[in-house]
Design an enzyme around this catalytic site. Structure first.
Site, short mmCIF file in Angstrom:
data_model
loop_
_atom_site.label_atom_id
_atom_site.label_comp_id
_atom_site.label_asym_id
_atom_site.label_seq_id
_atom_site.Cartn_x
_atom_site.Cartn_y
_atom_site.Cartn_z
N HIS A 17 0.84 -1.20 0.00
CA HIS A 17 0.00 0.00 0.00
C HIS A 17 0.88 1.25 0.00
CE1 HIS A 17 -3.10 -2.65 2.20
NE2 HIS A 17 -3.58 -2.43 0.98
N LYS A 41 -20.35 -5.36 6.96
CA LYS A 41 -19.31 -6.26 7.44
C LYS A 41 -18.94 -5.85 8.85
CE LYS A 41 -17.00 -7.51 3.15
NZ LYS A 41 -15.72 -7.54 2.46
N ARG A 91 -1.73 -6.11 -8.35
CA ARG A 91 -0.68 -7.08 -8.06
C ARG A 91 -0.61 -8.16 -9.12
NH1 ARG A 91 -3.05 -8.53 -2.36
NH2 ARG A 91 -4.76 -8.56 -3.81
N SER A 129 -3.12 -7.46 2.81
CA SER A 129 -3.45 -7.33 4.23
C SER A 129 -3.88 -8.66 4.81
CB SER A 129 -4.58 -6.31 4.42
OG SER A 129 -4.14 -5.02 4.09
#
Length: 163
Positions: A17, A41, A91, A129
């Site tokens: 990040h 969530k 990525r 993460s």
């Protein structure tokens, strides 16, 4: 003034990040690193406030970056910030497929804002993460994958268990 938005959950922020933030900050006058809060969530490993603090400590050397939070549609947030660009990191090919769909949806909703994809530095192409969270849970080595302040925070919050 060119304004950019780099949205994400950042739970926690990683060196991948940071790579995108540092490079993205060179492309705009002001970059908002915006922590998404999803009311559908539950909280992740860190609360939104904790995530924002970790990001603020990690980006303190970049003067044109601000940390913020939002919920709802990214395009509504981008419009409220008068953003010119949404910055996203890639990525792998799987990231591209998802991100391209989102960029096309966002462009149809807010044509004035462009999405800019930055390919992550190869040394961080494996990093997420969720992989950091997994390493923390199972006492793996994560310290080289996150900014120094974040590593300390993780070590304090989740002390290593003796096996």
């Amino acid at each position: 003034m060119k304004i950019g938005v780099y949205p994400g959950s950042f739970d926690p922020i990683t060196k991948g990040h940071m790579d995108i933030i540092e490079r993205g900050a060179k492309l705009v006058d002001l970059l908002f690193v915006s922590v998404l809060t999803n009311p559908h969530k539950g909280e992740g490993m860190f609360t939104t406030t904790e995530r924002m603090e970790m990001i603020e400590k990690s980006i303190s050397h970049i003067p044109n970056v601000k940390v913020d939070t939002f919920s709802g549609l990214l395009v509504d947030y981008a419009k409220a910030k008068d953003a010119d660009v949404i910055i996203r990191g890639l990525r792998a090919v799987t990231d591209f497929e998802y991100e391209m769909q989102m960029a096309q949806i966002n462009k149809s909703l807010l044509p004035s804002v462009e999405t800019l994809f930055l390919v992550t530095n190869a040394q961080y192409s494996f990093l997420s993460s969720s992989s950091v969270r997994e390493l923390v849970r199972f006492n793996g080595r994560f310290q080289d994958l996150v900014p120094e302040y974040v590593a300390g925070t993780l070590e304090r919050k989740f002390p290593k268990e003796e096996k």
